[in-house]
Design a protein around this motif. Structure first.
Motif, PDB file in Angstrom:
ATOM      1  N   ILE A   1     -38.664 -45.814  -6.840  1.00 37.13           N
ATOM      2  CA  ILE A   1     -38.292 -46.305  -5.498  1.00 37.13           C
ATOM      3  C   ILE A   1     -38.813 -45.346  -4.428  1.00 37.13           C
ATOM      4  O   ILE A   1     -39.322 -45.777  -3.394  1.00 37.13           O
ATOM      5  CB  ILE A   1     -36.764 -46.491  -5.395  1.00 37.13           C
ATOM      6  N   TYR A   2     -38.717 -44.037  -4.702  1.00 38.86           N
ATOM      7  CA  TYR A   2     -39.220 -43.037  -3.756  1.00 38.86           C
ATOM      8  C   TYR A   2     -40.711 -43.239  -3.492  1.00 38.86           C
ATOM      9  O   TYR A   2     -41.160 -43.246  -2.338  1.00 38.86           O
ATOM     10  CB  TYR A   2     -38.968 -41.621  -4.284  1.00 38.86           C
ATOM     11  N   TYR A   3     -41.487 -43.422  -4.564  1.00 36.82           N
ATOM     12  CA  TYR A   3     -42.933 -43.568  -4.393  1.00 36.82           C
ATOM     13  C   TYR A   3     -43.285 -44.880  -3.689  1.00 36.82           C
ATOM     14  O   TYR A   3     -44.154 -44.894  -2.814  1.00 36.82           O
ATOM     15  CB  TYR A   3     -43.664 -43.435  -5.733  1.00 36.82           C
TER      16      TYR A   3
ATOM     17  N   PHE B   1     -51.343 -36.962  -0.497  1.00 38.88           N
ATOM     18  CA  PHE B   1     -50.468 -35.993  -1.154  1.00 38.88           C
ATOM     19  C   PHE B   1     -49.384 -36.678  -1.993  1.00 38.88           C
ATOM     20  O   PHE B   1     -49.004 -36.175  -3.048  1.00 38.88           O
ATOM     21  CB  PHE B   1     -49.856 -35.026  -0.142  1.00 38.88           C
ATOM     22  N   VAL B   2     -48.887 -37.828  -1.547  1.00 40.72           N
ATOM     23  CA  VAL B   2     -47.933 -38.587  -2.366  1.00 40.72           C
ATOM     24  C   VAL B   2     -48.626 -39.061  -3.648  1.00 40.72           C
ATOM     25  O   VAL B   2     -48.024 -39.049  -4.730  1.00 40.72           O
ATOM     26  CB  VAL B   2     -47.333 -39.766  -1.568  1.00 40.72           C
ATOM     27  N   THR B   3     -49.885 -39.442  -3.547  1.00 38.47           N
ATOM     28  CA  THR B   3     -50.648 -39.845  -4.731  1.00 38.47           C
ATOM     29  C   THR B   3     -50.808 -38.670  -5.698  1.00 38.47           C
ATOM     30  O   THR B   3     -50.651 -38.840  -6.917  1.00 38.47           O
ATOM     31  CB  THR B   3     -52.031 -40.397  -4.320  1.00 38.47           C
ATOM     32  N   PHE B   4     -51.099 -37.487  -5.175  1.00 37.58           N
ATOM     33  CA  PHE B   4     -51.172 -36.298  -6.030  1.00 37.58           C
ATOM     34  C   PHE B   4     -49.838 -36.073  -6.748  1.00 37.58           C
ATOM     35  O   PHE B   4     -49.808 -35.750  -7.932  1.00 37.58           O
ATOM     36  CB  PHE B   4     -51.539 -35.054  -5.223  1.00 37.58           C
ATOM     37  N   GLN B   5     -48.725 -36.233  -6.022  1.00 36.16           N
ATOM     38  CA  GLN B   5     -47.403 -36.062  -6.629  1.00 36.16           C
ATOM     39  C   GLN B   5     -47.180 -37.075  -7.744  1.00 36.16           C
ATOM     40  O   GLN B   5     -46.649 -36.733  -8.815  1.00 36.16           O
ATOM     41  CB  GLN B   5     -46.310 -36.204  -5.578  1.00 36.16           C
ATOM     42  N   LEU B   6     -47.583 -38.303  -7.509  1.00 36.60           N
ATOM     43  CA  LEU B   6     -47.424 -39.351  -8.515  1.00 36.60           C
ATOM     44  C   LEU B   6     -48.266 -39.041  -9.760  1.00 36.60           C
ATOM     45  O   LEU B   6     -47.798 -39.209 -10.892  1.00 36.60           O
ATOM     46  CB  LEU B   6     -47.807 -40.712  -7.917  1.00 36.60           C
ATOM     47  N   ILE B   7     -49.465 -38.561  -9.552  1.00 36.74           N
ATOM     48  CA  ILE B   7     -50.328 -38.181 -10.675  1.00 36.74           C
ATOM     49  C   ILE B   7     -49.677 -37.052 -11.475  1.00 36.74           C
ATOM     50  O   ILE B   7     -49.667 -37.079 -12.714  1.00 36.74           O
ATOM     51  CB  ILE B   7     -51.735 -37.784 -10.172  1.00 36.74           C
ATOM     52  N   HIS B   8     -49.108 -36.069 -10.775  1.00 34.03           N
ATOM     53  CA  HIS B   8     -48.415 -34.979 -11.463  1.00 34.03           C
ATOM     54  C   HIS B   8     -47.210 -35.493 -12.243  1.00 34.03           C
ATOM     55  O   HIS B   8     -46.909 -35.001 -13.330  1.00 34.03           O
ATOM     56  CB  HIS B   8     -47.971 -33.903 -10.479  1.00 34.03           C
ATOM     57  N   GLU B   9     -46.511 -36.476 -11.677  1.00 33.38           N
ATOM     58  CA  GLU B   9     -45.364 -37.086 -12.353  1.00 33.38           C
ATOM     59  C   GLU B   9     -45.783 -37.658 -13.700  1.00 33.38           C
ATOM     60  O   GLU B   9     -45.133 -37.419 -14.713  1.00 33.38           O
ATOM     61  CB  GLU B   9     -44.886 -38.214 -11.471  1.00 33.38           C
ATOM     62  N   PHE B  10     -46.874 -38.439 -13.718  1.00 29.90           N
ATOM     63  CA  PHE B  10     -47.358 -39.032 -14.962  1.00 29.90           C
ATOM     64  C   PHE B  10     -47.881 -37.972 -15.928  1.00 29.90           C
ATOM     65  O   PHE B  10     -47.673 -38.061 -17.132  1.00 29.90           O
ATOM     66  CB  PHE B  10     -48.432 -40.085 -14.685  1.00 29.90           C
ATOM     67  N   ALA B  11     -48.560 -36.969 -15.389  1.00 32.45           N
ATOM     68  CA  ALA B  11     -49.089 -35.904 -16.249  1.00 32.45           C
ATOM     69  C   ALA B  11     -47.951 -35.122 -16.890  1.00 32.45           C
ATOM     70  O   ALA B  11     -48.007 -34.795 -18.084  1.00 32.45           O
ATOM     71  CB  ALA B  11     -49.987 -34.979 -15.442  1.00 32.45           C
ATOM     72  N   ASP B  12     -46.899 -34.830 -16.122  1.00 28.75           N
ATOM     73  CA  ASP B  12     -45.757 -34.103 -16.669  1.00 28.75           C
ATOM     74  C   ASP B  12     -45.042 -34.935 -17.732  1.00 28.75           C
ATOM     75  O   ASP B  12     -44.620 -34.414 -18.755  1.00 28.75           O
ATOM     76  CB  ASP B  12     -44.772 -33.732 -15.550  1.00 28.75           C
ATOM     77  N   LYS B  13     -44.930 -36.233 -17.478  1.00 24.91           N
ATOM     78  CA  LYS B  13     -44.266 -37.113 -18.442  1.00 24.91           C
ATOM     79  C   LYS B  13     -45.072 -37.198 -19.734  1.00 24.91           C
ATOM     80  O   LYS B  13     -44.517 -37.197 -20.828  1.00 24.91           O
ATOM     81  CB  LYS B  13     -44.079 -38.500 -17.839  1.00 24.91           C
ATOM     82  N   LYS B  14     -46.396 -37.238 -19.606  1.00 24.83           N
ATOM     83  CA  LYS B  14     -47.261 -37.301 -20.780  1.00 24.83           C
ATOM     84  C   LYS B  14     -47.137 -36.010 -21.598  1.00 24.83           C
ATOM     85  O   LYS B  14     -47.117 -36.043 -22.825  1.00 24.83           O
ATOM     86  CB  LYS B  14     -48.703 -37.543 -20.351  1.00 24.83           C
ATOM     87  N   GLU B  15     -47.042 -34.876 -20.916  1.00 23.14           N
ATOM     88  CA  GLU B  15     -46.880 -33.590 -21.595  1.00 23.14           C
ATOM     89  C   GLU B  15     -45.551 -33.540 -22.339  1.00 23.14           C
ATOM     90  O   GLU B  15     -45.464 -33.011 -23.450  1.00 23.14           O
ATOM     91  CB  GLU B  15     -46.981 -32.433 -20.615  1.00 23.14           C
ATOM     92  N   GLU B  16     -44.477 -34.080 -21.730  1.00 25.20           N
ATOM     93  CA  GLU B  16     -43.165 -34.109 -22.377  1.00 25.20           C
ATOM     94  C   GLU B  16     -43.202 -34.947 -23.639  1.00 25.20           C
ATOM     95  O   GLU B  16     -42.569 -34.604 -24.647  1.00 25.20           O
ATOM     96  CB  GLU B  16     -42.114 -34.667 -21.421  1.00 25.20           C
ATOM     97  N   GLU B  17     -43.918 -36.058 -23.600  1.00 25.48           N
ATOM     98  CA  GLU B  17     -44.004 -36.929 -24.761  1.00 25.48           C
ATOM     99  C   GLU B  17     -44.803 -36.286 -25.896  1.00 25.48           C
ATOM    100  O   GLU B  17     -44.538 -36.529 -27.062  1.00 25.48           O
ATOM    101  CB  GLU B  17     -44.641 -38.263 -24.372  1.00 25.48           C
ATOM    102  N   ASN B  18     -45.785 -35.476 -25.549  1.00 26.22           N
ATOM    103  CA  ASN B  18     -46.629 -34.822 -26.555  1.00 26.22           C
ATOM    104  C   ASN B  18     -45.954 -33.628 -27.216  1.00 26.22           C
ATOM    105  O   ASN B  18     -46.390 -33.158 -28.248  1.00 26.22           O
ATOM    106  CB  ASN B  18     -47.958 -34.395 -25.960  1.00 26.22           C
ATOM    107  N   THR B  19     -44.901 -33.107 -26.595  1.00 27.85           N
ATOM    108  CA  THR B  19     -44.235 -31.924 -27.176  1.00 27.85           C
ATOM    109  C   THR B  19     -43.014 -32.288 -27.962  1.00 27.85           C
ATOM    110  O   THR B  19     -42.542 -33.319 -28.098  1.00 27.85           O
ATOM    111  CB  THR B  19     -43.824 -30.919 -26.085  1.00 27.85           C
TER     112      THR B  19
END
Length: 159
Positions: free
Chosen positions: A89-91, A141-159
């Protein structure tokens, strides 16, 4: 991606620094002229206002980039299971808000092309351009934040 974000972030910080430095020097100069020499340059006061507008809008961009704007975290803190939806909702709200600001900012800037500054030899579209430029930068910058959100989520799933 991080390099592009870093370069854009540094560019925005540099612009803010230059704008605030110019504003400080100009206001100090104007105050000295007024109170020491009983004179002044009216155009300098107008330029000071315009520099303030630009520095304020670029400050907003820095706030968006750093996620340092005021926010209500009651729902986010109270309902941990809703956090992914609240982030979504924020994005969505951010994109809609900055998109509307950009569209209307471009319209007002185009309309101001015929309006002239009172004391400076410029049209007001140079002043109004701060709105759409900063809205587009905020979207980036909001797009960069969204990209980081997905990248962080992908890293969590891989660990």
């Amino acid at each position: 991606m991080k390099k592009a974000e870093h370069i854009l972030s540094q560019a925005v910080k540099t612009v803010v620094t230059i704008l605030l430095l110019a504003l400080t020097v100009l206001v100090t100069y104007t105050v000295i002229l007024r109170y020491v020499f009983n004179g002044g340059i009216p155009a300098a006061e107008e330029l000071g206002r315009y520099l303030f507008v630009w520095s304020a809008f670029f400050g907003i961009v820095l706030g968006v980039q750093e996620k340092s704007h005021m926010s209500l975290t009651f729902l986010y803190d109270s309902f941990p299971k809703l956090r992914p939806y609240l982030k979504g909702i924020y994005y969505v709200c951010s994109y809609v808000f900055w998109g509307v600001i950009a569209v209307y900012g471009f319209r007002f800037t185009a309309q101001a092309a015929t309006a002239r500054s009172t004391l400076l030899p410029i049209t007001l579209n140079y002043v109004y351009a701060a709105v759409p430029i900063c809205a587009v930068l905020s979207i980036i910058f909001v797009t960069f934040q969204l990209i980081h959100e997905f990248a962080d989520k992908k890293e969590e799933e891989n660990t």
